[in-house]
Design a protein around this motif. Structure first.
Motif: not given
Length: 199
Positions: A87-93, A120-125, A148-153
């Motif tokens: 759903l969100i371009p240029n983002n990873l799950i 799917i796992i959230i980043l906090k986990n 910028g995929f990992y920069d955002r993460i």
């Protein structure tokens, strides 16, 4: 902060040169690097309280993560790999990766698991995230592929409480790339010959 055209050209040139060098690595060299990286992670990274590890499925001459994945499965660790956010371009799950996980090629030509919302796992986990890179410097700054995929993460890794560790070949160390204001230094980068640590 305004970035000049020369700034972006410099970074593009380094990406091109490093990617070219990575593709020249022989299968034997790649195998040796993968074994060394796996050994370092198992020996030097504290994994006893680690449950969930996010990492990448190697492409284009990147450090081969498959030997490490097998070793981590043997240690009963949960492995998660990136997929493009639907759903969100240029983002990873990050989706759980198991021995029977079916992989598909996405629009960027890398393999990812089919989207399954229960996996799917959230980043906090996430406890540890192994991060790909094209180049890095001796301060821990990484140069990625440019999306910028990992920069955002990783920009909020301290708040999300996961440990990001870059994986690279020794030759990917260079201090010649200009740092952008969005570049985030990694606390650790692992190469076949050394564990670099800044935090």
């Amino acid at each position: 902060m305004m970035m000049s055209k020369m700034f972006f050209l410099q970074r593009k040139k380094i990406r091109h040169n490093m990617s070219k060098l990575r593709r020249l690595i022989t299968a034997k060299q790649q195998q040796f690097a993968a074994i060394q990286i796996t050994k370092y992670i198992l020996d030097k990274i504290e994994l006893s309280n680690v449950k969930n590890i996010a990492l990448f499925l190697s492409i284009d001459g990147e450090i081969d993560t498959y030997p490490l994945i097998n070793q981590l499965w043997n240690k009963q660790k949960n492995i998660y790999v990136p997929a493009l956010h639907p759903l969100i371009p240029n983002n990873l799950i990050f989706i759980k990766y198991e021995k029977n996980t079916h992989l598909v090629k996405n629009k960027l030509k890398f393999l990812e698991p089919k989207i399954n919302h229960t996996k799917i796992i959230i980043l906090k986990n996430i406890d540890i995230m192994l991060v790909p890179l094209v180049a890095f410097n001796d301060k821990g700054y990484r140069l990625g592929m440019g999306g910028g995929f990992y920069d955002r993460i990783i920009k909020n890794w301290k708040q999300d409480k996961f440990l990001p560790i870059g994986l690279a070949y020794d030759f990917q160390l260079t201090n010649s790339f200009p740092i952008a204001n969005w570049d985030i230094p990694l606390p650790k980068i692992l190469t076949p010959s050394k564990l670099w640590q800044w935090a």
